[in-house]
Design a protein around this motif. Structure first.
Motif, PDB file in Angstrom:
ATOM      1  N   ILE A 270      -0.609  15.799   7.750  1.00 55.30           N
ATOM      2  CA  ILE A 270       0.512  15.351   6.923  1.00 55.30           C
ATOM      3  C   ILE A 270       0.975  16.477   6.003  1.00 55.30           C
ATOM      4  N   VAL A 271       0.029  17.165   5.403  1.00 55.77           N
ATOM      5  CA  VAL A 271       0.359  18.289   4.526  1.00 55.77           C
ATOM      6  C   VAL A 271       1.129  19.356   5.305  1.00 55.77           C
ATOM      7  N   GLU A 272       0.653  19.656   6.509  1.00 60.76           N
ATOM      8  CA  GLU A 272       1.305  20.678   7.332  1.00 60.76           C
ATOM      9  C   GLU A 272       2.721  20.250   7.738  1.00 60.76           C
ATOM     10  N   ALA A 273       2.899  18.960   8.057  1.00 60.94           N
ATOM     11  CA  ALA A 273       4.194  18.483   8.543  1.00 60.94           C
ATOM     12  C   ALA A 273       5.223  18.313   7.438  1.00 60.94           C
ATOM     13  N   THR A 274       4.772  18.050   6.215  1.00 56.49           N
ATOM     14  CA  THR A 274       5.699  17.726   5.130  1.00 56.49           C
ATOM     15  C   THR A 274       5.832  18.836   4.089  1.00 56.49           C
ATOM     16  N   SER A 275       4.862  19.769   4.075  1.00 56.42           N
ATOM     17  CA  SER A 275       4.795  20.822   3.054  1.00 56.42           C
ATOM     18  C   SER A 275       4.492  20.255   1.668  1.00 56.42           C
ATOM     19  N   LEU A 276       4.050  18.995   1.607  1.00 49.91           N
ATOM     20  CA  LEU A 276       3.606  18.428   0.341  1.00 49.91           C
ATOM     21  C   LEU A 276       2.239  19.005  -0.005  1.00 49.91           C
ATOM     22  N   LYS A 277       1.947  19.118  -1.286  1.00 50.21           N
ATOM     23  CA  LYS A 277       0.671  19.664  -1.721  1.00 50.21           C
ATOM     24  C   LYS A 277      -0.440  18.634  -1.545  1.00 50.21           C
ATOM     25  N   SER A 278      -1.575  19.102  -1.041  1.00 49.37           N
ATOM     26  CA  SER A 278      -2.739  18.226  -0.943  1.00 49.37           C
ATOM     27  C   SER A 278      -3.359  18.067  -2.321  1.00 49.37           C
ATOM     28  N   GLY A 279      -3.928  16.917  -2.573  1.00 47.45           N
ATOM     29  CA  GLY A 279      -4.532  16.663  -3.877  1.00 47.45           C
ATOM     30  C   GLY A 279      -4.278  15.247  -4.320  1.00 47.45           C
ATOM     31  N   PHE A 310      -3.755   8.346   9.360  1.00 43.88           N
ATOM     32  CA  PHE A 310      -2.774   7.526   8.649  1.00 43.88           C
ATOM     33  C   PHE A 310      -1.676   7.206   9.654  1.00 43.88           C
ATOM     34  N   ARG A 311      -1.521   5.916   9.910  1.00 43.14           N
ATOM     35  CA  ARG A 311      -0.628   5.485  10.995  1.00 43.14           C
ATOM     36  C   ARG A 311       0.515   4.645  10.427  1.00 43.14           C
ATOM     37  N   LEU A 312       1.736   4.977  10.800  1.00 45.42           N
ATOM     38  CA  LEU A 312       2.904   4.202  10.391  1.00 45.42           C
ATOM     39  C   LEU A 312       2.918   2.893  11.174  1.00 45.42           C
ATOM     40  N   VAL A 313       2.867   1.771  10.448  1.00 44.74           N
ATOM     41  CA  VAL A 313       2.800   0.468  11.117  1.00 44.74           C
ATOM     42  C   VAL A 313       3.965  -0.445  10.739  1.00 44.74           C
ATOM     43  N   ASP A 314       4.884   0.035   9.913  1.00 48.34           N
ATOM     44  CA  ASP A 314       6.040  -0.784   9.571  1.00 48.34           C
ATOM     45  C   ASP A 314       7.021  -0.773  10.729  1.00 48.34           C
ATOM     46  N   GLU A 315       7.276  -1.947  11.275  1.00 46.79           N
ATOM     47  CA  GLU A 315       8.061  -2.046  12.501  1.00 46.79           C
ATOM     48  C   GLU A 315       9.484  -1.523  12.319  1.00 46.79           C
ATOM     49  N   TYR A 316      10.126  -1.919  11.239  1.00 49.27           N
ATOM     50  CA  TYR A 316      11.512  -1.494  11.048  1.00 49.27           C
ATOM     51  C   TYR A 316      11.608   0.030  10.907  1.00 49.27           C
ATOM     52  N   THR A 317      10.718   0.639  10.130  1.00 50.20           N
ATOM     53  CA  THR A 317      10.762   2.088   9.937  1.00 50.20           C
ATOM     54  C   THR A 317      10.563   2.821  11.254  1.00 50.20           C
ATOM     55  N   LEU A 318       9.620   2.359  12.059  1.00 50.49           N
ATOM     56  CA  LEU A 318       9.392   2.975  13.369  1.00 50.49           C
ATOM     57  C   LEU A 318      10.625   2.843  14.259  1.00 50.49           C
ATOM     58  N   TYR A 319      11.224   1.668  14.262  1.00 52.33           N
ATOM     59  CA  TYR A 319      12.413   1.434  15.084  1.00 52.33           C
ATOM     60  C   TYR A 319      13.566   2.316  14.605  1.00 52.33           C
ATOM     61  N   TYR A 320      13.684   2.444  13.283  1.00 54.71           N
ATOM     62  CA  TYR A 320      14.764   3.245  12.707  1.00 54.71           C
ATOM     63  C   TYR A 320      14.663   4.698  13.172  1.00 54.71           C
ATOM     64  N   PHE A 321      13.499   5.307  13.020  1.00 56.27           N
ATOM     65  CA  PHE A 321      13.362   6.713  13.379  1.00 56.27           C
ATOM     66  C   PHE A 321      13.485   6.932  14.886  1.00 56.27           C
ATOM     67  N   LYS A 322      13.099   5.943  15.665  1.00 63.62           N
ATOM     68  CA  LYS A 322      13.135   6.105  17.116  1.00 63.62           C
ATOM     69  C   LYS A 322      14.528   5.897  17.685  1.00 63.62           C
ATOM     70  N   PHE A 323      15.266   4.902  17.152  1.00 63.66           N
ATOM     71  CA  PHE A 323      16.495   4.518  17.835  1.00 63.66           C
ATOM     72  C   PHE A 323      17.753   4.452  16.959  1.00 63.66           C
ATOM     73  N   LEU A 324      17.603   4.477  15.641  1.00 60.95           N
ATOM     74  CA  LEU A 324      18.779   4.301  14.782  1.00 60.95           C
ATOM     75  C   LEU A 324      19.196   5.581  14.073  1.00 60.95           C
ATOM     76  N   GLN A 325      18.235   6.372  13.638  1.00 62.20           N
ATOM     77  CA  GLN A 325      18.583   7.599  12.927  1.00 62.20           C
ATOM     78  C   GLN A 325      19.364   8.534  13.854  1.00 62.20           C
ATOM     79  N   ASN A 326      20.481   9.010  13.369  1.00 60.36           N
ATOM     80  CA  ASN A 326      21.347   9.910  14.160  1.00 60.36           C
ATOM     81  C   ASN A 326      21.741   9.311  15.499  1.00 60.36           C
TER      82      ASN A 326
END
Length: 466
Positions: A270-279, A310-326
């Motif tokens: 997650i840190v590598e993918a987002t560039s957020l600081k670990s801590g 850490f697994r994304l389990v919110d159905e709407y968010t998963l659907y959004y990124f897969k089929f609705l975004q852009n």
């Protein structure tokens, strides 16, 4: 009282009406989950004051809103308060004039009341500690979508509100059974498979389900929710996280990263993918997403905590990124559902559905009373197990999850793969427990020789509705 499901929560709320003393109740859960509706329905006969905080408004507007709401129920003239202590003093005066029956004071979207240096939380503590707790007829209910705010600022507070909450309810999305009951109340009749398919796209969120019309097919329902010009959920993502978290950009970065990997990411990934600081800051963000039900932490069996996913389990968010975004080409659900990407997504969404219904799986297997932990397991390049139930009675259920439109037929080749998977799992985990392979499908499976040589237990999607 018209409520689908929520039997345990209703029982808790009703029990407080019978208590001898006053109660301080916190109800929290994600946006659109039905918190306000539940409180209003159960306490309709006792609700004497309800006020909701205003989103992103300053102290003077919050205070004026509280005062105007109070003047609607208490007609006696009262000056506009200058502080929260004065506002709660006016509320006390109103309560003193009422009869002896239980009185519910309901403060909704509680986090929005607390503006910088406003003194709201100190005044709330004073109202409870110096007034309500000395009486026997008050139920003070605070509610909000900012679950982490309520947990950190109220439930786990180490200041004035420490140990003040006497009861709390975290309202979770509907289960499949509750979703079926909710739709039935709306005269919507769908097959278990159709309900599961709808759930895999929007989850058990009452607000997302409330406009489903009787007589509509799944393609019609999903088009109305996602693809029509005025679709209810077309722009929901832009509001979803912003309404829950004051600084939602980091939360959105995390869920966007998690959406790229079906099985989940480790903390380091997650840190590598987002560039957020670990801590500690990242820990807070992840805990907030877990508390609100968007993310699930899955601990791989026989591995270190650092390997937890850490697994994304919110159905709407998963659907959004897969089929609705852009989205530029997906103009209808029927068009979308014929794509290979949709079929791949369906298998993963079905896994998430099963993860959220482990209690129902255990009930169907007759092991509800047995303590267990749920894990995933992967040996890179060799084997992967989507879900296993590790039981305290010296047994492990290794679940094979198949989202298949029709009777599933086990082939000789897949039966051999399954047997090899069990062998590799036993060898690498060094487990001494009995390993039972449990097949969970939509409509069941043909009991051919390959099935009989591989499968110990069989469940269908109907079992998830228990």
């Amino acid at each position: 009282m018209k409520i689908a499901g929520r039997l345990q929560e209703i029982s808790v709320l009703q029990s407080l009406l019978q208590k001898d003393g006053s109660e301080f109740l916190a109800v929290y859960g994600r946006r659109r989950i039905g918190k306000t509706y539940l409180v209003r329905q159960v306490y309709s006969a006792n609700l004497i004051f309800e006020c909701s905080g205003l989103h992103q408004k300053e102290f003077s507007q919050q205070l004026e809103n509280f005062w105007l709401t109070l003047t609607e129920v208490d007609k006696k003239p009262k000056p506009m308060p200058k502080t929260w202590l004065q506002a709660f003093a006016q509320l006390k005066t109103y309560l003193n004039e009422l009869g002896p029956k239980k009185k519910v004071v309901f403060l909704d979207e509680i986090s929005w009341f607390e503006t910088p240096r406003s003194g709201f939380l100190a005044a709330l503590d004073n109202f409870w500690n110096q007034y309500c707790s000395k009486r026997s007829d008050i139920i003070l209910v605070i509610c909000g979508s900012a679950a982490s705010w309520i947990i950190n600022k109220v439930i786990n507070d180490r200041g004035g509100l420490h140990n003040r909450i006497t009861k709390h309810i975290q309202l979770m999305p509907f289960t499949l059974a509750e979703t079926r009951d909710f739709l039935t109340m709306q005269r919507v009749k769908l097959t278990p498979k159709d309900i599961a398919q709808l759930y895999m796209c929007v989850g058990g969120i009452p607000f997302y389900l409330k406009d489903v019309q009787p007589g509509q097919s799944i393609p019609q329902i999903l088009d109305a929710l996602f693809f029509e010009s005025q679709a209810l959920l077309r722009n929901e993502f832009s509001n979803l996280y912003a309404a829950l978290f004051k600084n939602s950009r980091a939360h959105e970065l995390i869920v966007k990263a998690l959406a790229t990997k079906n099985k989940g990411l480790t903390r380091n990934e997650i840190v590598e993918a987002t560039s957020l600081k670990s801590g500690g800051g990242l820990s807070v963000l992840l805990n907030e997403l877990i508390q609100c039900g968007f993310v699930k932490q899955i601990f791989p069996i026989k591995k270190s905590k650092d390997d937890a996913l850490f697994r994304l389990v919110d159905e709407y968010t998963l659907y959004y990124f897969k089929f609705l975004q852009n989205n530029k080409t997906n103009t209808s659900w029927l068009y979308l559902s014929n794509k290979q990407a949709y079929k791949v997504w369906s298998g993963f969404a079905f896994e998430n559905l099963c993860f959220k219904h482990v209690a129902q799986i255990k009930k169907a297997l007759g092991i509800s009373g047995i303590i267990s932990n749920e894990y995933s397991w992967t040996l890179k390049g060799e084997a992967q197990i989507d879900l296993l139930v590790d039981r305290d009675d010296n047994c492990i259920n290794l679940l094979e999850l198949k989202y298949y439109d029709g009777l599933y037929e086990m082939t000789k080749g897949y039966a051999a793969q399954l047997q090899e998977k069990v062998r590799v799992f036993k060898q690498n985990t060094r487990t001494k427990k009995n390993v039972f392979v449990t097949l969970l499908t939509v409509f069941g499976a043909k009991r051919n020789e390959h099935y009989l040589s591989s499968i110990t237990n069989e469940l269908t999607i109907d079992d998830l509705f228990q």
